[in-house]
Design a protein around this motif. Sequence first.
Motif, short mmCIF file in Angstrom:
data_model
loop_
_atom_site.label_atom_id
_atom_site.label_comp_id
_atom_site.label_asym_id
_atom_site.label_seq_id
_atom_site.Cartn_x
_atom_site.Cartn_y
_atom_site.Cartn_z
N LEU A 1 0.73 -0.96 -0.12
CA LEU A 1 -0.01 -0.01 0.05
C LEU A 1 0.84 1.08 0.00
CD1 LEU A 1 -2.49 -1.11 2.81
CD2 LEU A 1 -2.74 -1.62 0.34
N VAL A 2 0.93 1.79 -1.26
CA VAL A 2 2.02 2.84 -1.30
C VAL A 2 1.80 4.32 -1.11
CG1 VAL A 2 3.94 3.45 -2.99
CG2 VAL A 2 3.16 1.12 -3.01
N GLY A 3 1.10 4.46 -0.05
CA GLY A 3 0.63 5.80 0.28
C GLY A 3 -0.76 6.34 0.01
N ASP A 4 -1.18 7.33 0.57
CA ASP A 4 -2.29 8.03 0.57
C ASP A 4 -3.46 7.07 0.63
OD1 ASP A 4 -0.98 10.22 0.54
OD2 ASP A 4 -1.49 10.89 -1.43
N VAL A 5 -3.32 5.95 1.38
CA VAL A 5 -4.35 4.94 1.57
C VAL A 5 -5.74 5.57 2.31
CG1 VAL A 5 -4.88 2.57 2.65
CG2 VAL A 5 -2.50 3.33 1.72
N ILE A 6 -5.51 6.27 3.25
CA ILE A 6 -6.42 7.08 3.75
C ILE A 6 -6.27 8.27 3.83
CG2 ILE A 6 -7.80 7.18 6.13
CD1 ILE A 6 -6.81 4.50 6.99
N ASP A 7 -7.43 9.11 3.36
CA ASP A 7 -7.00 10.50 2.99
C ASP A 7 -7.59 11.32 4.39
OD1 ASP A 7 -7.20 13.15 2.34
OD2 ASP A 7 -7.87 12.51 0.13
N LEU A 8 -6.48 11.37 5.37
CA LEU A 8 -6.71 12.26 6.41
C LEU A 8 -6.93 13.38 6.16
CD1 LEU A 8 -4.18 10.23 8.84
CD2 LEU A 8 -6.76 9.88 8.53
#
Length: 272
Positions: A38-45
């Motif tokens: 999972l290469v980042g920006d998985v959950i858009d906090l």
Amino acid sequence: MYRYRTVFISDLHLGSPDCQASYLLSFLDTVEAERIYLVGDVIDLIAMQRRVYLPESHLAVIRRLVTLAAEGRQVIYVPGNHDEFMRSFCGQSLAGIEMRLADWHTTADGRHFRVCHGDEFDHAVRCSPLLWLVGNPMHGVLVRLNRWLNHWRRARGKGYWSLAAYIKQRLARARAYIARFEQAALTAAGRQKADGTICGHIHSAGFHRGREGLYCNDGDWTEHCTALVEDSGGRLSLLHWSEEPRVLAYEPGPEHAPEPAVGSGVAANRVA
């Protein structure tokens, strides 16, 4: 089922209305892999600071990832700039998912790739927050138009089509930015004596082979619905996943062999 050695996905943006969660869940339910990055920006906090948005489809994706880890798949989460808070957990395991600031991936044919989100290569984000704040709302409008257009297309029985990709491919400034980003990633790979870099961040899937190695971008799940996959022999390819999954491109060979045309419809490693 589609079976691969490794799958790389990034820029899911769970928690944002722009996430194409139904396609993403279909991908995770259909594709089997020994290792999932999972290469980042998985959950858009960042989006969730403005509005908490976690419909059932987004929660189903999270549950599926946790289940895959519990079933013995190695799931590695490399946070990005939209889920930067998760970097404070790097070095730990959350629900069986390994948190890492960056990682080194060795392909089946022995090549070594550095895996990172890619925001470190983005001058606008890393060095000028003001420029990012100016540009980001414009990109948000484009993504919302993309979402509305595809709601309209689905209501009329039509398949997914990326308005955002269509516009970006025709903007000289966007193409120039992508080229600079690719070169920055390749320069870093050369300094680190790597065979290449695998990243996301700029929502533009693609390969580029330079003197320093191979640049691989796995794309996103808000505009393009793409993933980078590695087969059992170590060969990398890019998939698009919607109503009609297809291979977009295979990695270019060292002799710059021609790649198949986008939309060729070739299915890689399909297993009945």
